[in-house]
Design an enzyme around this catalytic site. Structure first.
Site, PDB file in Angstrom:
ATOM      1  N   ASP A  31      -9.214  -0.152  -9.606  1.00 19.40           N
ATOM      2  CA  ASP A  31      -9.810  -1.264  -9.284  1.00 19.40           C
ATOM      3  C   ASP A  31     -11.176   0.051  -8.528  1.00 19.40           C
ATOM      4  O   ASP A  31     -11.665  -1.062  -9.122  1.00 19.40           O
ATOM      5  CB  ASP A  31      -8.558  -1.355  -7.800  1.00 19.40           C
ATOM      6  CG  ASP A  31      -9.579  -1.526  -6.203  1.00 19.40           C
ATOM      7  OD1 ASP A  31     -10.531  -2.586  -6.355  1.00 19.40           O
ATOM      8  OD2 ASP A  31      -9.166  -2.081  -5.386  1.00 19.40           O
ATOM      9  N   GLN A  88     -10.995  -6.980  -1.205  1.00 17.98           N
ATOM     10  CA  GLN A  88     -12.315  -5.861  -0.060  1.00 17.98           C
ATOM     11  C   GLN A  88     -11.645  -5.863   1.361  1.00 17.98           C
ATOM     12  O   GLN A  88     -12.837  -5.675   1.415  1.00 17.98           O
ATOM     13  CB  GLN A  88     -13.472  -6.353  -0.833  1.00 17.98           C
ATOM     14  CG  GLN A  88     -14.419  -4.494  -0.996  1.00 17.98           C
ATOM     15  CD  GLN A  88     -13.484  -3.296  -1.219  1.00 17.98           C
ATOM     16  OE1 GLN A  88     -13.392  -3.765  -3.203  1.00 17.98           O
ATOM     17  NE2 GLN A  88     -12.594  -2.382  -0.568  1.00 17.98           N
ATOM     18  N   GLU A 104      -0.976   0.418  -9.227  1.00 17.39           N
ATOM     19  CA  GLU A 104      -2.922  -0.068  -8.985  1.00 17.39           C
ATOM     20  C   GLU A 104      -3.664   1.680  -8.544  1.00 17.39           C
ATOM     21  O   GLU A 104      -2.254   2.682  -7.794  1.00 17.39           O
ATOM     22  CB  GLU A 104      -3.680  -1.265  -7.209  1.00 17.39           C
ATOM     23  CG  GLU A 104      -4.606  -1.455  -8.053  1.00 17.39           C
ATOM     24  CD  GLU A 104      -5.210  -2.521  -6.847  1.00 17.39           C
ATOM     25  OE1 GLU A 104      -4.181  -3.437  -7.316  1.00 17.39           O
ATOM     26  OE2 GLU A 104      -5.987  -2.546  -6.279  1.00 17.39           O
ATOM     27  N   ASP A 136       0.346  -0.564  -4.989  1.00 18.12           N
ATOM     28  CA  ASP A 136      -1.650   0.072  -4.290  1.00 18.12           C
ATOM     29  C   ASP A 136      -1.588   1.339  -3.524  1.00 18.12           C
ATOM     30  O   ASP A 136      -1.671   1.215  -2.646  1.00 18.12           O
ATOM     31  CB  ASP A 136      -2.372  -0.972  -4.097  1.00 18.12           C
ATOM     32  CG  ASP A 136      -4.093  -0.492  -4.178  1.00 18.12           C
ATOM     33  OD1 ASP A 136      -4.332   0.604  -4.855  1.00 18.12           O
ATOM     34  OD2 ASP A 136      -4.843  -1.612  -3.710  1.00 18.12           O
ATOM     35  N   LYS A 174       1.320  -1.262   0.200  1.00 21.45           N
ATOM     36  CA  LYS A 174       0.229  -0.060   0.177  1.00 21.45           C
ATOM     37  C   LYS A 174       0.766   1.505  -0.143  1.00 21.45           C
ATOM     38  O   LYS A 174       1.714   1.582   0.887  1.00 21.45           O
ATOM     39  CB  LYS A 174      -1.018   0.240   1.556  1.00 21.45           C
ATOM     40  CG  LYS A 174      -2.072  -0.933   1.108  1.00 21.45           C
ATOM     41  CD  LYS A 174      -3.279  -0.211  -0.217  1.00 21.45           C
ATOM     42  CE  LYS A 174      -4.136  -1.611  -0.116  1.00 21.45           C
ATOM     43  NZ  LYS A 174      -5.023  -1.376  -0.695  1.00 21.45           N
ATOM     44  N   LYS A 179     -12.948  -7.780  -8.323  1.00 22.83           N
ATOM     45  CA  LYS A 179     -13.651  -8.630  -6.654  1.00 22.83           C
ATOM     46  C   LYS A 179     -14.493  -8.865  -6.750  1.00 22.83           C
ATOM     47  O   LYS A 179     -15.983  -7.758  -6.933  1.00 22.83           O
ATOM     48  CB  LYS A 179     -12.900  -7.082  -5.979  1.00 22.83           C
ATOM     49  CG  LYS A 179     -11.839  -6.426  -5.831  1.00 22.83           C
ATOM     50  CD  LYS A 179     -11.430  -5.102  -4.990  1.00 22.83           C
ATOM     51  CE  LYS A 179     -10.233  -5.022  -4.691  1.00 22.83           C
ATOM     52  NZ  LYS A 179      -9.733  -3.236  -3.540  1.00 22.83           N
TER      53      LYS A 179
HETATM   54  C1  MUC Z   1      -7.576  -1.858  -2.274  1.00 19.31           C
HETATM   55  O1  MUC Z   1      -7.267  -3.307  -3.031  1.00 19.31           O
HETATM   56  O2  MUC Z   1      -7.697  -0.964  -2.376  1.00 19.31           O
HETATM   57  C2  MUC Z   1      -8.783  -0.957  -0.015  1.00 19.31           C
HETATM   58  C3  MUC Z   1      -9.430  -0.323  -0.523  1.00 19.31           C
HETATM   59  C4  MUC Z   1     -10.079  -1.034  -0.717  1.00 19.31           C
HETATM   60  O3  MUC Z   1     -11.500  -0.987  -1.609  1.00 19.31           O
HETATM   61  O4  MUC Z   1     -10.369  -2.866  -1.230  1.00 19.31           O
HETATM   62  C5  MUC Z   1      -8.818  -2.703  -0.347  1.00 19.31           C
HETATM   63  C6  MUC Z   1      -7.890  -3.004  -1.551  1.00 19.31           C
HETATM   64 MG    MG Z   2      -6.976  -1.329  -4.724  1.00 23.25          MG
END
Ligand code: MUC
Ligand code: MG
Length: 367
Positions: free
Chosen positions: A242, A294, A217, A191, A162, A266
């Site tokens: 995403d 998620q 991402e 991401d 992240k 997702k």
């Molecule tokens: C992600 O992949 O972004 C964090 C916020 C969301 O909506 O999902 C997570 C993981």
């Molecule tokens: Mg994401």
């Protein structure tokens, strides 16, 4: 068979280790368990994670839309008639995870009625998925310690970091420390959850060049279309959509307009039915997909594995399947196991998300 009633049960389970990222933070799994009851005694189960910073849904809004709008409109219908049910659900816009959860619960019913694992019904490509672990915001050395621990404890060799912090140096340093500490044979991707501008993302790509990062991402807000397109054009690695692509329509728009060139699927927000439409678009266009997380519980993770293992394209890459390990407890009766970096499909009729009723009684918030 007929849908007799639908439960939307709010519950809350604390995280042992909260996950922090550019658009928010999760300290509790304050989710909604969906149960679709039929007149034949079959019950379909799914988990819905409210993510206000991603879809605008809250725990209350999910309970409300399911019990007040969706349930009255679909009770009495045959759960096999998913297209009919989806036509009704789609009259209400948004509410992604509420709709996704209902779809997964319907598939769970279908699998149980057919006495077959849903993963086989969806495609049956393989029986396990490689696991990718998401690393939330932490100082660089702690990130490396966590990644090394997950690699040695679970055999996980793919990590999504992240990012999206300012100053950029925080994330750039984390990338260098992780690559150095993990070596070249571990997959690493980023991401940013829209935390940067496109120009900042470009700067990060420049300063991490040579580290072998595989994907970037949601680096910036896809609505800032011109700068995002420029970034996608110039990026040496695929830019994954995403939160900008929750529906098949969003996927087509973003791919065709150059807002991304890879897609995170997702199941929590697309169910299995729309996830298959998205997958069809991506495979037809030759676009890579990742099975995303998620910030799912074990129930949500079982659904992701069910879908991901069912198709060749979704099982090619490691799926994001391990963040339930950060939770202090879970509702799944038979806990998931990550072994040699993989999670197996449950070879039981349906999705395989049987609930521990004592735990549900302990964590539910509606009594
Ligand atoms: C992600 O992949 O972004 C964090 C916020 C969301 O909506 O999902 C997570 C993981
Ligand atoms: Mg994401």
């Amino acid at each position: 068979m007929k849908i007799e009633r639908i439960e939307a049960i709010p519950y809350s389970i604390p995280y042992a280790k909260p996950l922090k990222f550019a658009s928010g933070q999760v300290t509790e799994a304050d989710h909604v368990l969906i149960r679709v009851h039929t007149d034949e005694g079959i019950v379909g189960t799914a988990d819905t994670p409210p993510r206000p910073y991603t879809y605008g849904e809250t725990q209350d809004s999910i309970v409300s839309v399911v019990t007040k709008i969706f349930a009255p409109a679909v009770v009495g219908l045959d759960p096999m008639d998913r297209q009919k049910i989806h036509a009704i659900l789609s009259r209400t816009i948004h509410n992604q995870t509420a709709k996704g959860g209902l779809d997964i619960a319907l598939w769970d019913i279908i699998g149980q009625a057919a006495n077959a694992p849903v993963s086989s019904l969806l495609g049956g490509y393989t029986d396990a998925m490689d696991v990718s672990h998401m690393l939330g915001f932490q100082p660089a050395q702690k990130l490396l310690d966590e990644a090394l621990r997950f690699r040695s404890d679970y055999g996980i060799n793919t990590f999504k970091l992240k990012v999206g912090r300012r100053p950029l140096a925080l994330d750039i340093e984390a990338c260098h420390v992780l690559r150095e500490g993990l070596g070249q044979d571990t997959e690493l991707y980023l991401d940013a959850n829209r935390g940067w501008t496109a120009n900042e993302a470009m700067e990060v790509l420049r300063q991490t060049d040579g580290l072998g990062l595989s994907l970037l991402e949601e680096p910036c807000d896809a609505k800032e279309a011109m700068s995002r397109r420029r970034l996608v054009d110039k990026s040496p690695i695929p830019v994954v959509g995403d939160e900008s692509v929750p529906t098949a329509g969003d996927v087509s728009r973003e791919l065709l307009s150059g807002g991304c060139n890879a897609i995170s699927i997702k199941t929590a927000r697309s169910g299995f039915t729309e996830a298959q439409q998205i997958l069809g678009l991506c495979t037809g266009l030759g676009v890579d997909v990742v099975m995303g997380n998620q910030i799912d519980t074990q129930i949500g993770t079982v659904a992701t594995v069910t879908f991901g293992a069912a198709h060749e394209a979704t099982s090619r890459r490691a799926g994001e399947l391990s963040n339930f390990l950060d939770m202090s407890d879970d509702l799944l009766a038979e806990p998931l196991v990550i072994k040699d970096g993989k999670i197996s499909v449950r070879q039981v009729p349906g999705v395989g998300a049987a609930i521990d009723e004592a735990k549900l009684a302990q964590y539910r918030q509606d009594n």
